[in-house]
Design an enzyme around this catalytic site. Structure first.
Site, PDB file in Angstrom:
ATOM      1  N   CYS A 126      42.672  36.953  42.907  1.00 38.17           N
ATOM      2  CA  CYS A 126      42.829  36.107  42.430  1.00 38.17           C
ATOM      3  C   CYS A 126      43.722  34.895  42.980  1.00 38.17           C
ATOM      4  O   CYS A 126      44.393  33.883  42.227  1.00 38.17           O
ATOM      5  CB  CYS A 126      42.491  36.204  41.101  1.00 38.17           C
ATOM      6  SG  CYS A 126      40.784  36.780  40.413  1.00 38.17           S
ATOM      7  N   HIS A 265      46.026  31.224  36.584  1.00 37.78           N
ATOM      8  CA  HIS A 265      44.522  31.858  36.820  1.00 37.78           C
ATOM      9  C   HIS A 265      44.058  31.989  35.914  1.00 37.78           C
ATOM     10  O   HIS A 265      44.840  33.203  34.814  1.00 37.78           O
ATOM     11  CB  HIS A 265      44.996  32.953  37.766  1.00 37.78           C
ATOM     12  CG  HIS A 265      43.664  33.611  38.057  1.00 37.78           C
ATOM     13  ND1 HIS A 265      42.666  33.333  38.238  1.00 37.78           N
ATOM     14  CD2 HIS A 265      43.939  35.750  37.519  1.00 37.78           C
ATOM     15  CE1 HIS A 265      41.666  34.318  38.062  1.00 37.78           C
ATOM     16  NE2 HIS A 265      42.487  35.190  38.264  1.00 37.78           N
ATOM     17  N   ASN A 295      35.699  33.521  35.117  1.00 36.68           N
ATOM     18  CA  ASN A 295      37.268  34.124  35.775  1.00 36.68           C
ATOM     19  C   ASN A 295      36.597  33.495  37.615  1.00 36.68           C
ATOM     20  O   ASN A 295      35.832  34.084  37.793  1.00 36.68           O
ATOM     21  CB  ASN A 295      38.021  35.011  36.080  1.00 36.68           C
ATOM     22  CG  ASN A 295      38.585  35.718  36.949  1.00 36.68           C
ATOM     23  OD1 ASN A 295      38.505  34.689  37.799  1.00 36.68           O
ATOM     24  ND2 ASN A 295      38.996  36.885  36.817  1.00 36.68           N
TER      25      ASN A 295
END
Length: 338
Positions: A126, A265, A295
């Site tokens: 990520c 994020h 996500n």
């Protein structure tokens, strides 16, 4: 482990100016999967919302791969700035869900876009887009690239076990892209840091490589399903957001009030809420699309950049704080002057 994971290692802070983002683009699959849709499969819709803040996410159709989403985001990005494709001289793709282990998915993207340039994947989960962004900016700042295409894309719905009740609902599919070019001396990364702590590598990973994965069933190992221990990763992410952005702001000589937009994020709303509270950030300045997309891993930050720019939330001269974090355990934080 030699140290608690919540102890964030202080990585060197650097400066990288003279580079700008010419334009952005993003792509989200059409199929919307709501919490209620997952409830029909045995998931607890209310638990998902309360624990993550996610109401829905996008899932790519079976005939769509990570490269396909990356291409669509890139096409939108290229069209937004009117750059000729033969001007693009570098392509970096961040992804944790490549089309194949070999060759690099970036090569497939390059071919579909009709480009003639180096093409390489970056694997930093990520945090991948932040790593790819800094790498691309370094190429531009040193004169080794004039138009660099940087993409973050992930098809998470294929790499998370549908039987994993606590992990599968958290992730969605999507892609985002930016084109980099030389800028003025005032544009670029006023301060940035990249870091990793491999002591937490077993807390968030995908099996399927050459290393055996004890405790993971053979079928899941072959499929390469993501494995995550949510609680320690959550605690680490909260601590990271408490420490890394202030470190970068201090190095840049900026204050919280100087930051026009926070693009963090999109992993869990409780992580974002903890950062807002601990840092004293104006909640209206924190970009939020987690509730709609879940996500999206490497796609998270470039999708947020694209939506923010198109909504008029970013203007020339604005200071934007970017922070990506995830498996590795890896992170990248940067203060950008647009």
């Amino acid at each position: 482990m030699s140290e608690p994971l919540e102890t964030i290692r202080q990585s060197p802070v650097r400066r990288l100016m003279g580079v700008r983002i010419l334009g952005t683009g993003s792509y989200l699959p059409e199929r919307v999967v709501t919490n209620e849709d997952l409830a029909a499969l045995g998931f607890d819709a209310q638990w998902i919302l309360q624990r993550s803040g996610i109401r829905e996410r996008r899932h790519a159709p079976l005939d769509m791969a990570t490269s396909d989403m990356a291409v669509r985001a890139a096409e939108k990005c290229i069209a937004s700035v009117g750059v000729a494709r033969d001007e693009i001289d570098l392509l970096i793709l961040a992804t944790l869900s490549p089309d194949h282990l070999m060759p690099q998915t970036a090569a497939a993207v390059q071919h579909q876009l009709g480009l003639n340039c180096p093409a390489v994947d970056v694997s930093a989960a990520c945090a991948g887009f932040m790593y790819a962004l800094v790498m691309g900016m370094q190429f531009v700042a040193t004169g080794c690239s004039r138009r660099a295409l940087i993409i973050g894309a992930d098809t998470n719905s294929r790499v998370v076990d549908p039987a994993d009740r606590t992990t599968y609902p958290l992730f969605g599919d999507g892609a985002g892209a930016v084109v980099l070019a030389p800028g003025s001396p005032e544009q670029g990364l006023m301060a940035y840091t990249l870091g990793a702590n491999g002591a937490g590598i077993d807390l968030l990973y995908r099996p399927g490589g050459v290393k055996p994965s004890p405790g993971v069933e053979q079928s899941k190992r072959c499929m390469g399903y993501m494995q995550m221990e949510g609680r320690p990763v959550f605690k680490w992410a909260v601590r990271l957001l408490e420490e890394s952005p202030p470190q970068v702001l201090q190095a840049a000589g900026s204050q919280l009030a100087d930051v026009k937009l926070w693009i963090l994020h999109q992993a869990n709303v409780r992580i974002l809420d903890a950062a807002v509270e601990s840092l004293g950030i104006d909640r209206d300045r924190v970009v939020m699309h987690l509730d709609r997309y879940g996500n999206t891993s490497a796609g998270s930050i470039p999708i947020a950049l694209d939506e923010s720019l198109r909504a008029g939330r970013i203007r020339a001269g604005d200071q934007i704080l970017l922070c990506g974090f995830g498996g590795g355990l890896s992170w990248g934080t940067a203060l950008m002057r647009w």
